[in-house]
Design a protein around this motif. Structure first.
Motif, mmCIF file in Angstrom:
data_model
loop_
_atom_site.group_PDB
_atom_site.id
_atom_site.type_symbol
_atom_site.label_atom_id
_atom_site.label_comp_id
_atom_site.label_asym_id
_atom_site.label_seq_id
_atom_site.Cartn_x
_atom_site.Cartn_y
_atom_site.Cartn_z
ATOM 1 N N ARG A 1 -1.913 -1.291 14.500
ATOM 2 C CA ARG A 1 -2.719 -2.494 14.313
ATOM 3 C C ARG A 1 -4.192 -2.177 14.534
ATOM 4 N NH1 ARG A 1 -0.322 -4.763 17.792
ATOM 5 N NH2 ARG A 1 1.196 -6.123 16.823
ATOM 6 N N GLY A 2 -5.078 -2.799 13.724
ATOM 7 C CA GLY A 2 -6.510 -2.651 13.950
ATOM 8 C C GLY A 2 -7.178 -1.588 13.106
ATOM 9 N N ILE A 3 -6.583 -1.216 11.972
ATOM 10 C CA ILE A 3 -7.193 -0.238 11.069
ATOM 11 C C ILE A 3 -8.386 -0.892 10.360
ATOM 12 C CG2 ILE A 3 -6.812 1.163 8.991
ATOM 13 C CD1 ILE A 3 -3.840 1.336 9.859
ATOM 14 N N THR A 4 -9.547 -0.263 10.414
ATOM 15 C CA THR A 4 -10.740 -0.832 9.796
ATOM 16 C C THR A 4 -10.815 -0.466 8.321
ATOM 17 O OG1 THR A 4 -12.112 1.091 10.325
ATOM 18 C CG2 THR A 4 -12.000 -0.666 11.978
ATOM 19 N N GLU A 5 -11.641 -1.211 7.596
ATOM 20 C CA GLU A 5 -11.810 -0.949 6.160
ATOM 21 C C GLU A 5 -12.335 0.463 5.920
ATOM 22 O OE1 GLU A 5 -11.337 -1.280 2.415
ATOM 23 O OE2 GLU A 5 -11.093 -3.195 3.472
ATOM 24 N N LYS A 6 -13.266 0.914 6.771
ATOM 25 C CA LYS A 6 -13.855 2.244 6.548
ATOM 26 C C LYS A 6 -12.846 3.373 6.800
ATOM 27 C CE LYS A 6 -15.885 2.816 11.194
ATOM 28 N NZ LYS A 6 -15.097 3.984 11.582
ATOM 29 N N ASP A 7 -11.801 3.104 7.603
ATOM 30 C CA ASP A 7 -10.793 4.129 7.899
ATOM 31 C C ASP A 7 -9.545 4.003 7.039
ATOM 32 O OD1 ASP A 7 -12.318 5.284 9.953
ATOM 33 O OD2 ASP A 7 -11.600 3.797 11.406
ATOM 34 N N ARG A 8 -9.478 2.967 6.224
ATOM 35 C CA ARG A 8 -8.246 2.718 5.469
ATOM 36 C C ARG A 8 -7.884 3.898 4.571
ATOM 37 N NH1 ARG A 8 -6.536 -0.402 0.766
ATOM 38 N NH2 ARG A 8 -8.698 -0.825 0.233
ATOM 39 N N MET A 9 -8.883 4.525 3.933
ATOM 40 C CA MET A 9 -8.589 5.646 3.041
ATOM 41 C C MET A 9 -8.006 6.833 3.807
ATOM 42 S SD MET A 9 -8.315 6.590 0.023
ATOM 43 C CE MET A 9 -9.131 5.187 -0.745
ATOM 44 N N SER A 10 -8.452 7.032 5.045
ATOM 45 C CA SER A 10 -7.892 8.132 5.853
ATOM 46 C C SER A 10 -6.404 7.902 6.098
ATOM 47 C CB SER A 10 -8.627 8.231 7.195
ATOM 48 O OG SER A 10 -9.986 8.545 7.005
ATOM 49 N N TRP A 11 -6.031 6.628 6.326
ATOM 50 C CA TRP A 11 -4.621 6.320 6.531
ATOM 51 C C TRP A 11 -3.824 6.463 5.239
ATOM 52 C CZ3 TRP A 11 -2.159 5.774 11.046
ATOM 53 C CH2 TRP A 11 -2.954 5.663 12.184
ATOM 54 N N GLU A 12 -4.422 6.070 4.124
ATOM 55 C CA GLU A 12 -3.745 6.249 2.833
ATOM 56 C C GLU A 12 -3.497 7.741 2.566
ATOM 57 O OE1 GLU A 12 -2.624 3.878 1.021
ATOM 58 O OE2 GLU A 12 -3.823 2.074 1.328
ATOM 59 N N LYS A 13 -4.478 8.579 2.892
ATOM 60 C CA LYS A 13 -4.331 10.026 2.701
ATOM 61 C C LYS A 13 -3.225 10.582 3.587
ATOM 62 C CE LYS A 13 -9.065 11.139 1.238
ATOM 63 N NZ LYS A 13 -10.319 11.850 1.613
ATOM 64 N N LEU A 14 -3.165 10.092 4.838
ATOM 65 C CA LEU A 14 -2.114 10.562 5.746
ATOM 66 C C LEU A 14 -0.731 10.249 5.185
ATOM 67 C CD1 LEU A 14 -1.350 11.683 8.613
ATOM 68 C CD2 LEU A 14 -1.289 9.300 9.347
ATOM 69 N N LEU A 15 -0.551 9.024 4.703
ATOM 70 C CA LEU A 15 0.748 8.636 4.142
ATOM 71 C C LEU A 15 1.080 9.478 2.924
ATOM 72 C CD1 LEU A 15 0.412 4.732 4.386
ATOM 73 C CD2 LEU A 15 1.594 6.263 5.974
ATOM 74 N N GLY A 16 0.092 9.718 2.069
ATOM 75 C CA GLY A 16 0.329 10.525 0.867
ATOM 76 C C GLY A 16 0.656 11.962 1.199
ATOM 77 N N LYS A 17 -0.057 12.549 2.168
ATOM 78 C CA LYS A 17 0.158 13.956 2.532
ATOM 79 C C LYS A 17 1.580 14.202 2.999
ATOM 80 C CE LYS A 17 -1.477 17.526 5.726
ATOM 81 N NZ LYS A 17 -2.448 17.877 6.793
ATOM 82 N N TYR A 18 2.142 13.227 3.746
ATOM 83 C CA TYR A 18 3.492 13.406 4.290
ATOM 84 C C TYR A 18 4.562 12.697 3.458
ATOM 85 C CZ TYR A 18 1.548 15.680 8.397
ATOM 86 O OH TYR A 18 0.917 16.565 9.233
ATOM 87 N N GLY A 19 4.175 12.150 2.315
ATOM 88 C CA GLY A 19 5.146 11.521 1.420
ATOM 89 C C GLY A 19 5.830 10.313 2.013
ATOM 90 N N ILE A 20 5.071 9.488 2.749
ATOM 91 C CA ILE A 20 5.661 8.342 3.437
ATOM 92 C C ILE A 20 5.756 7.155 2.488
ATOM 93 C CG2 ILE A 20 5.492 6.793 5.409
ATOM 94 C CD1 ILE A 20 5.928 9.789 6.078
ATOM 95 N N ASN A 21 6.956 6.618 2.334
ATOM 96 C CA ASN A 21 7.199 5.458 1.473
ATOM 97 C C ASN A 21 6.981 4.181 2.280
ATOM 98 O OD1 ASN A 21 8.083 3.567 -0.377
ATOM 99 N ND2 ASN A 21 10.251 4.092 -0.176
ATOM 100 N N ILE A 22 6.081 3.318 1.824
ATOM 101 C CA ILE A 22 5.872 2.025 2.503
ATOM 102 C C ILE A 22 6.143 0.877 1.532
ATOM 103 C CG2 ILE A 22 4.282 2.848 4.263
ATOM 104 C CD1 ILE A 22 1.978 1.828 2.491
ATOM 105 N N ARG A 23 7.065 1.095 0.599
ATOM 106 C CA ARG A 23 7.372 0.061 -0.392
ATOM 107 C C ARG A 23 8.880 -0.152 -0.512
ATOM 108 N NH1 ARG A 23 2.965 -0.819 0.530
ATOM 109 N NH2 ARG A 23 1.127 -0.949 -0.805
ATOM 110 N N HIS A 24 9.579 -0.178 0.628
ATOM 111 C CA HIS A 24 11.012 -0.476 0.587
ATOM 112 C C HIS A 24 11.209 -1.960 0.267
ATOM 113 C CE1 HIS A 24 10.996 3.187 3.172
ATOM 114 N NE2 HIS A 24 12.129 3.433 2.540
ATOM 115 N N SER A 25 12.316 -2.273 -0.381
ATOM 116 C CA SER A 25 12.615 -3.671 -0.697
ATOM 117 C C SER A 25 13.079 -4.395 0.559
ATOM 118 C CB SER A 25 13.714 -3.750 -1.759
ATOM 119 O OG SER A 25 14.953 -3.325 -1.214
ATOM 120 N N SER A 26 12.974 -5.733 0.548
ATOM 121 C CA SER A 26 13.467 -6.516 1.689
ATOM 122 C C SER A 26 14.975 -6.330 1.838
ATOM 123 C CB SER A 26 13.121 -7.999 1.517
ATOM 124 O OG SER A 26 13.684 -8.519 0.334
ATOM 125 N N LEU A 27 15.679 -6.083 0.737
ATOM 126 C CA LEU A 27 17.118 -5.832 0.793
ATOM 127 C C LEU A 27 17.416 -4.593 1.634
ATOM 128 C CD1 LEU A 27 20.019 -6.419 -0.151
ATOM 129 C CD2 LEU A 27 19.537 -5.107 -2.218
#
Length: 485
Positions: free
Chosen positions: A282-308
């Protein structure tokens, strides 16, 4: 032919094979989390698990207890390697900024209350907000639930699964007295069944000096809906929260090391764990958002699972339950059905239920040709009511998907029974009181009586029934930024 006799994997661990780290209230600093995962790695594992009681678990492959003791003494955190003698304290802190919140509840309230628990509970303790639905209210033995009065809490006791409903104490208790009451109750050994609930409470508070209020009305339960707790989501003030979920509940230590380091670099002070075995930043700022997107991409983290996929509660390390869930998710996904608002459990052995639908495996017997299951659903599909009814009994696994579809229709039908179109008044129908919610970012008001025409939300639409993707029409803050006024 579908194979229905699903058996546990050979990699199955028992809880006694694990280190359990008690993360009080599900709140942990990135620095402490980093030390825990480094220790787990040093002791021979490449992953950790998250537990239903907001604890951290990992296999004890290298039984070097000195390393464990040194680590947890340095971060002043309790751990256990002997099964389930002690329990973590659960809190709904993790729902702050993610879901609607009782008006007086804030992070410092949770911290102050949790700090007063200066002992390691042997009973399960829950400290929760009834407005949110991310953390269940009554899965503890001692359940404190926020009231509408500032920092006063309901107390609900439940020491047996046989008791459908938890017992409510006759008075509200001030927040800083909760630990005193819980400890006094625990000292009576209530699990032995020697006393009634009234006797337990009376004996526990007899010699305590407490700040209490008379109980004037029953707890109001929120409308049931299953939370969406994953992905990058905007919150008030232009910041974001990130929810992370692993399908097999094996969180990679290499990724978590990088996550903790990025938290430290971007001044993220706290991480929180959910009972759905997920992690929230919690508390990710707009200026740091791209760093978090890069982290997820580098490790292949899926954040789009269905509610099912997301809305399932399974026992930790139960490979059989996980395989049953995966089979049912695949089967239901082919049908393109909606399960929004519903949640599911697979019950293979003893577990505390907090979902709207339960798939319960029957004990095996010599005369059975194949495994059979019962399907149960909670009263009004609200898990917090703690009352479950059988929908069907003794059915095979391959017949469960169509039965779950039937049950989902039953859920949506019962939603309609209490819904009325206000443009066509019903004779003798008394309109319910409409509530108003205010965006904490720009002060825009959502009036249930008016709806939100700019977002195609009809008049009379309950705020709780708005989809989690709803945003403020003025500043685009998320639904979680609104507060009841």
């Amino acid at each position: 032919m579908i194979k229905t006799a699903i058996k546990p994997s050979s990699t199955h661990f028992k809880k006694s094979d694990l280190v359990r780290v008690f993360v009080k209230g599900g709140i942990i600093s990135p620095g402490d989390f980093q030390k825990i995962i480094h220790t787990a790695n040093e002791l021979g594992t490449s992953y950790i698990h998250l537990g239903s009681r907001q604890d951290i678990l990992f296999p004890l492959k290298n039984k070097n207890l000195k390393v464990l003791e040194d680590t947890f003494e340095s971060i002043q955190t309790d751990f256990d390697t002997d099964g389930e003698e002690f329990h973590n304290i659960v809190s709904s802190y993790t729902a702050l900024d993610v879901m609607p919140t009782t008006h007086w509840l804030a992070s410092h309230i949770y911290h102050y209350i949790l700090d007063t628990f200066d002992y390691k509970p042997q009973l399960k303790v829950n400290i929760t907000d009834p407005v949110q639905s991310l953390v269940p209210l009554f899965t503890g033995n001692i359940n404190f639930v926020a009231s509408t009065h500032d920092n006063f809490w309901y107390l609900y006791l439940r020491f047996s699964e046989i008791d459908n409903k938890p017992w409510c104490a006759p008075e509200l208790i001030f927040g800083y007295d909760l630990a005193k009451v819980a400890k006094a109750i625990e000292e009576l050994n209530p699990l032995q069944g020697k006393y009634t609930y009234t006797e337990i409470y009376t004996k526990a508070v007899k010699n305590l000096t407490l700040n209490t209020q008379a109980l004037t009305h029953d707890l109001t339960y929120p409308e049931g809906h299953t939370p969406y707790y994953e992905g990058m989501n905007r919150i008030a003030g232009g910041k974001y929260w990130l929810g992370l979920y692993w399908r097999n509940n094996k969180f990679s230590i290499n990724f978590l090391k990088a996550l903790c380091q990025l938290c430290l670099e971007t001044n993220i002070g706290k991480l929180s764990l959910t009972p759905w075995k997920s992690l929230i930043v919690r508390g990710i700022t707009e200026k740091d958002r791209m760093s978090w997107e890069k982290l997820l991409g580098k490790y292949g983290i899926n954040i789009r699972h269905s509610s099912l996929e997301l809305n399932w509660h399974l026992p930790v390390l139960d490979e059989e339950a996980l395989e049953i869930k995966n089979y049912l998710v695949r089967a239901l996904d082919k049908q393109d059905i909606s399960t929004y608002g519903l949640s599911f459990s697979v019950k293979i052995r003893h577990m505390v239920l907090f979902t709207s639908i339960v798939i319960e495996k029957n004990p095996s017997t010599d005369d059975k040709q194949q495994d059979t299951f019962n399907i149960l659903y909670s009263k009004d599909f609200l898990p917090n009511l703690s009352e479950y009814y059988h929908y069907v009994k003794e059915v095979t696994l391959e017949t469960i998907p169509p039965l779950l579809i039937e049950l989902s229709y039953k859920y949506y039908d019962q939603l309609d029974t209490n819904r009325h179109d206000i443009s066509e008044p019903i004779v003798g129908f008394k309109p319910v009181e409409h509530k108003k919610y205010q965006c904490s970012s720009c002060m825009t008001i959502y009036d249930e009586n008016v709806g939100d025409p700019s977002s195609d939300v009809a008049p009379g639409t309950s705020f709780q029934k708005l989809h989690n993707s709803y945003t403020c029409p003025v500043c685009e803050s998320p639904k979680s930024a609104y507060r009841l006024i």
